[in-house]
Design an enzyme around this catalytic site. Structure first.
Site, PDB file in Angstrom:
ATOM      1  N   HIS A 281       3.796   4.155   4.787  1.00  0.00           N
ATOM      2  CA  HIS A 281       3.677   4.281   6.158  1.00  0.00           C
ATOM      3  C   HIS A 281       3.652   5.346   6.401  1.00  0.00           C
ATOM      4  CE1 HIS A 281       3.761   3.417  10.238  1.00  0.00           C
ATOM      5  NE2 HIS A 281       4.424   4.103  10.594  1.00  0.00           N
TER       6      HIS A 281
ATOM      7  N   GLU B 277       8.725   6.124  16.445  1.00  0.00           N
ATOM      8  CA  GLU B 277       9.084   6.146  15.143  1.00  0.00           C
ATOM      9  C   GLU B 277      10.514   7.033  14.643  1.00  0.00           C
ATOM     10  OE1 GLU B 277       4.877   4.078  13.691  1.00  0.00           O
ATOM     11  OE2 GLU B 277       5.885   6.011  12.898  1.00  0.00           O
TER      12      GLU B 277
ATOM     13  N   ASN C 239       0.863  -0.990  -0.320  1.00  0.00           N
ATOM     14  CA  ASN C 239       0.085   0.214  -0.491  1.00  0.00           C
ATOM     15  C   ASN C 239       1.198   1.171  -0.146  1.00  0.00           C
ATOM     16  OD1 ASN C 239       1.073   0.034   2.262  1.00  0.00           O
ATOM     17  ND2 ASN C 239      -1.175  -0.892   3.402  1.00  0.00           N
TER      18      ASN C 239
END
Ligand code: GDP
Ligand code: MG
Length: 214
Positions: free
Chosen positions: A172, A183, A169
């Site tokens: 992220h 992150e 997809n």
């Protein structure tokens, strides 16, 4: 005496943080599809500010650490997918969210290390929500038209699960502020993130729009 309205205003202005940050990764399929520029354009044109960017080939350990910044990742991802299958009247591969989550994480570890990715840090008002809105829902089969995933990719949980791989997809994007904070530290050194002003910030955020007229 300080007015109640004024207190509310201060409270709201503290909550509406123009310096929120989100971590975005153009996944290997996005790079291979020559969509780096398109992705950057979409976030840029809405008014968000790019404060860090680099191209790397991640390791499996980095990918695992990245998704497991949320210790509930496997359960959450499994629950979301199982519900999505059922909503469509289809049978999920398993009824056990943890098992589905384990399967997804293993798929992601293969997918994300298959080639270079572009890791970016975006900053701006409500950046988490805005980036996710522009990116679109996780499963390209149902991502809205007009979103990056909805416009540029074609995949489904069904096909990906049958083929034993992660859903492709393109992108992220951090799910919430807490995830984003963890992150960003994983992928960027502090020195790689740049604090600077964009000229357009005055138009986006200046309360009185001072300084346009001479
Ligand atoms: P995101 O935040 O929209 O990227 O979605 P999640 O955090 O829930 O899942 C992380 C990634 O795992 C997704 O972007 C997909 O690449 C992949 N993925 C999620 N759920 C499934 C699934 O049920 N099956 C497969 N094959 N891949 C999945
Ligand atoms: Mg996620």
């Amino acid at each position: 005496m300080v007015e109640f309205g004024h207190i509310l205003q201060i409270l709201y202005s503290n909550m509406a943080n123009k310096k929120e940050r989100s971590l975005v990764i153009v996944k290997p399929d996005g790079v291979q599809r020559s969509l780096i520029g398109e992705v950057v354009k979409r976030y840029e044109q809405v008014g968000l500010k790019l404060v860090g960017i680099k191209m790397i080939i991640p390791t499996e350990d980095q990918v695992e650490a990245h998704y497991m910044v949320n210790p509930d990742f496997k359960t959450n991802v499994g629950t979301k997918t199982i519900e999505s299958y059922k909503k469509k009247g289809e049978t999920p591969p398993t009824e056990n969210p943890e098992e589905q989550g384990e399967f997804v994480l293993n798929g992601l570890k293969k997918y994300m290390v298959s080639g270079p990715v572009v890791v970016m840090c975006w900053e701006g008002l409500h950046v988490i929500d805005v980036v996710r809105k522009i990116t679109g829902g996780t499963e390209p089969r149902t991502s809205d038209v007009g979103t990056i995933r909805g416009d540029y990719v074609l995949d489904s949980y069904q096909l990906a699960d049958t083929d034993n791989r992660a859903v492709r997809n393109l992108i992220h994007a951090s799910g919430n502020l807490e995830e984003a904070g963890k992150e960003i530290i994983l992928w960027f050194d502090e020195s790689e993130l740049i604090d600077y002003r964009l000229v357009q910030e005055q138009i986006l955020y200046d309360v009185n729009l001072d300084g346009i007229l001479e």
